[in-house]
Design a protein around this motif. Structure first.
Motif, PDB file in Angstrom:
ATOM      1  N   SER A 112       0.911 -10.326  -9.687  1.00 23.17           N
ATOM      2  CA  SER A 112       0.109  -8.939  -9.200  1.00 23.17           C
ATOM      3  C   SER A 112       0.515  -7.425  -9.576  1.00 23.17           C
ATOM      4  O   SER A 112       0.141  -7.069 -10.348  1.00 23.17           O
ATOM      5  CB  SER A 112      -0.729  -9.186  -7.752  1.00 23.17           C
ATOM      6  OG  SER A 112       0.418  -8.511  -6.549  1.00 23.17           O
TER       7      SER A 112
ATOM      8  N   SER B 223       1.159  -0.141  -7.628  1.00 27.09           N
ATOM      9  CA  SER B 223       0.725  -1.828  -6.748  1.00 27.09           C
ATOM     10  C   SER B 223       2.620  -1.845  -5.885  1.00 27.09           C
ATOM     11  O   SER B 223       2.844  -2.390  -4.506  1.00 27.09           O
ATOM     12  CB  SER B 223       0.790  -2.858  -7.680  1.00 27.09           C
ATOM     13  OG  SER B 223       1.940  -2.508  -8.506  1.00 27.09           O
TER      14      SER B 223
ATOM     15  N   TYR C 208     -10.214 -11.378  -2.956  1.00 28.92           N
ATOM     16  CA  TYR C 208      -9.695  -9.825  -3.703  1.00 28.92           C
ATOM     17  C   TYR C 208      -8.798 -10.101  -4.985  1.00 28.92           C
ATOM     18  O   TYR C 208      -9.840  -9.383  -5.677  1.00 28.92           O
ATOM     19  CB  TYR C 208      -9.081  -9.477  -2.253  1.00 28.92           C
ATOM     20  CG  TYR C 208      -9.223  -7.704  -2.862  1.00 28.92           C
ATOM     21  CD1 TYR C 208     -10.051  -7.072  -2.871  1.00 28.92           C
ATOM     22  CD2 TYR C 208      -7.867  -7.253  -2.732  1.00 28.92           C
ATOM     23  CE1 TYR C 208     -10.652  -5.466  -2.992  1.00 28.92           C
ATOM     24  CE2 TYR C 208      -8.153  -5.464  -3.002  1.00 28.92           C
ATOM     25  CZ  TYR C 208      -8.884  -5.320  -3.215  1.00 28.92           C
ATOM     26  OH  TYR C 208      -9.323  -3.603  -3.771  1.00 28.92           O
ATOM     27  N   LEU C 209      -7.515 -10.799  -4.993  1.00 26.07           N
ATOM     28  CA  LEU C 209      -7.454 -10.868  -6.453  1.00 26.07           C
ATOM     29  C   LEU C 209      -7.828 -11.363  -7.221  1.00 26.07           C
ATOM     30  O   LEU C 209      -8.188 -11.137  -8.738  1.00 26.07           O
ATOM     31  CB  LEU C 209      -5.861 -12.016  -6.434  1.00 26.07           C
ATOM     32  CG  LEU C 209      -4.688 -10.719  -5.600  1.00 26.07           C
ATOM     33  CD1 LEU C 209      -3.089 -11.912  -5.340  1.00 26.07           C
ATOM     34  CD2 LEU C 209      -4.267  -9.696  -6.375  1.00 26.07           C
TER      35      LEU C 209
ATOM     36  N   ILE D  16     -10.315  -8.715  -9.182  1.00 21.24           N
ATOM     37  CA  ILE D  16     -10.138  -7.581  -9.045  1.00 21.24           C
ATOM     38  C   ILE D  16      -9.698  -8.269 -11.067  1.00 21.24           C
ATOM     39  O   ILE D  16      -9.387  -7.663 -11.998  1.00 21.24           O
ATOM     40  CB  ILE D  16      -8.401  -7.548  -8.550  1.00 21.24           C
ATOM     41  CG1 ILE D  16      -9.235  -6.635  -7.339  1.00 21.24           C
ATOM     42  CG2 ILE D  16      -7.352  -6.205  -9.804  1.00 21.24           C
ATOM     43  CD1 ILE D  16     -10.001  -5.393  -7.597  1.00 21.24           C
TER      44      ILE D  16
ATOM     45  N   ALA E 266      -5.918   2.868  -6.735  1.00 24.73           N
ATOM     46  CA  ALA E 266      -6.854   1.004  -6.585  1.00 24.73           C
ATOM     47  C   ALA E 266      -6.022   0.477  -7.244  1.00 24.73           C
ATOM     48  O   ALA E 266      -5.807  -0.253  -5.815  1.00 24.73           O
ATOM     49  CB  ALA E 266      -7.748   0.561  -8.283  1.00 24.73           C
ATOM     50  N   ALA E 267      -4.679   0.490  -7.642  1.00 20.94           N
ATOM     51  CA  ALA E 267      -3.811  -0.809  -7.182  1.00 20.94           C
ATOM     52  C   ALA E 267      -3.204  -0.797  -6.195  1.00 20.94           C
ATOM     53  O   ALA E 267      -2.354  -1.555  -5.878  1.00 20.94           O
ATOM     54  CB  ALA E 267      -2.921  -0.111  -9.201  1.00 20.94           C
TER      55      ALA E 267
ATOM     56  N   THR F 274      -5.642  -2.876  -3.668  1.00 19.92           N
ATOM     57  CA  THR F 274      -5.479  -3.721  -3.550  1.00 19.92           C
ATOM     58  C   THR F 274      -3.963  -4.199  -3.060  1.00 19.92           C
ATOM     59  O   THR F 274      -3.504  -5.838  -2.349  1.00 19.92           O
ATOM     60  CB  THR F 274      -4.956  -4.243  -5.559  1.00 19.92           C
ATOM     61  OG1 THR F 274      -5.946  -3.718  -5.718  1.00 19.92           O
ATOM     62  CG2 THR F 274      -5.475  -5.769  -5.083  1.00 19.92           C
ATOM     63  N   ASN F 275      -3.104  -4.460  -3.138  1.00 21.24           N
ATOM     64  CA  ASN F 275      -1.731  -4.834  -2.988  1.00 21.24           C
ATOM     65  C   ASN F 275      -1.563  -4.616  -1.602  1.00 21.24           C
ATOM     66  O   ASN F 275      -0.569  -4.544  -1.569  1.00 21.24           O
ATOM     67  CB  ASN F 275      -0.792  -4.399  -3.686  1.00 21.24           C
ATOM     68  CG  ASN F 275      -0.322  -5.340  -5.544  1.00 21.24           C
ATOM     69  OD1 ASN F 275      -0.407  -5.774  -5.213  1.00 21.24           O
ATOM     70  ND2 ASN F 275       0.698  -5.437  -5.721  1.00 21.24           N
TER      71      ASN F 275
ATOM     72  N   VAL G 236      -3.191  -7.650  -0.674  1.00 27.93           N
ATOM     73  CA  VAL G 236      -2.573  -9.136  -0.760  1.00 27.93           C
ATOM     74  C   VAL G 236      -1.219  -9.227   0.037  1.00 27.93           C
ATOM     75  O   VAL G 236      -0.629 -10.033   0.852  1.00 27.93           O
ATOM     76  CB  VAL G 236      -2.221  -8.614  -2.740  1.00 27.93           C
ATOM     77  CG1 VAL G 236      -1.501  -9.814  -2.722  1.00 27.93           C
ATOM     78  CG2 VAL G 236      -3.358  -8.187  -3.048  1.00 27.93           C
TER      79      VAL G 236
END
Length: 206
Positions: free
Chosen positions: A26, A42, A82-83, A86, A111-112, A115-116, A119
């Motif tokens: 990611s 991220s 989720y990944l 994206i 957002a990055a 997201t992580n 994750v």
């Protein structure tokens, strides 16, 4: 914690961090699709997510995941889904974008990051790693919490360093590409890598 106990764990944590997985994929995907700022954001998100996973492990979530196939599956599929979303969105945006639009539509660092966080925090393997492996380095004749904190900090910081190196290397490689048409393909590749990371996470088993 004694150095001779900590060193083998640090070596194992480094090996685990260096080996590419959904988290690294990611990060590399964000580097190719959105540039260095998003990639580094991220990395910070992954470190935060790892910290949350370690904290959850210390709080007992690891035992729940180890005992419950349903709980493990929920964690796995939420993070994977989720990944995948994206990644698909990144690919679709690149296909619709014109040259000028492509220049101004990268994924934002925020957002990055978020997201992580998801994750890293929802990756059941990280939590189970501390339950099944890290616990072997805790000496029962000494206080548990200080030892757990040392092991958790070692894991999170080691992963943050290696993830940063991956982000910088991928960002440099992506930055070499300047032609708009080629940049559109790098964004598609980045989205594909993020999508692949979600598929890889979905495919994990206990």
């Amino acid at each position: 914690m004694a150095f001779e106990v900590w060193l083998p764990f640090a070596a194992a944590a480094l090996l685990l961090a260096v080996l590419p997985g959904p988290g690294v994929a990611s990060i590399v995907g964000f580097a190719f699709s959105s540039g260095r700022r998003a990639a580094l954001a991220s990395v910070a998100g992954m470190a935060t997510g790892n910290l949350l996973a370690v904290t959850a492990s210390l709080a007992g979530a690891g035992a729940i995941l180890a005992a419950s196939a349903l709980a493990f599956s929920i964690f796995k599929w939420v993070g994977a889904g989720y990944l995948i979303v994206i990644g698909i969105l990144a690919i679709l945006r690149s296909g619709r974008a014109g040259t000028a639009e492509l220049e101004r539509r990268p994924v934002s660092p925020r957002a990055a990051f978020m997201t992580n966080v998801a994750v890293g925090g929802l990756h059941p393997k990280t939590i189970l790693f501390f339950v099944a492996f890290a616990s072997q380095f805790v000496r029962p004749d000494r206080p548990y919490l200080p030892q757990a904190l040392v092991l958790g900090a070692t894991f999170v910081l080691t992963a943050a360093v290696t993830d940063t190196l991956y982000a910088l290397a991928a960002s440099r490689a992506a930055g070499i590409v300047r032609h708009p048409a080629t940049r559109r393909w790098t964004e598609r590749i980045g989205g594909g890598v993020i999508l692949s990371a979600g598929v890889a996470l979905a495919a994990t088993s206990r």
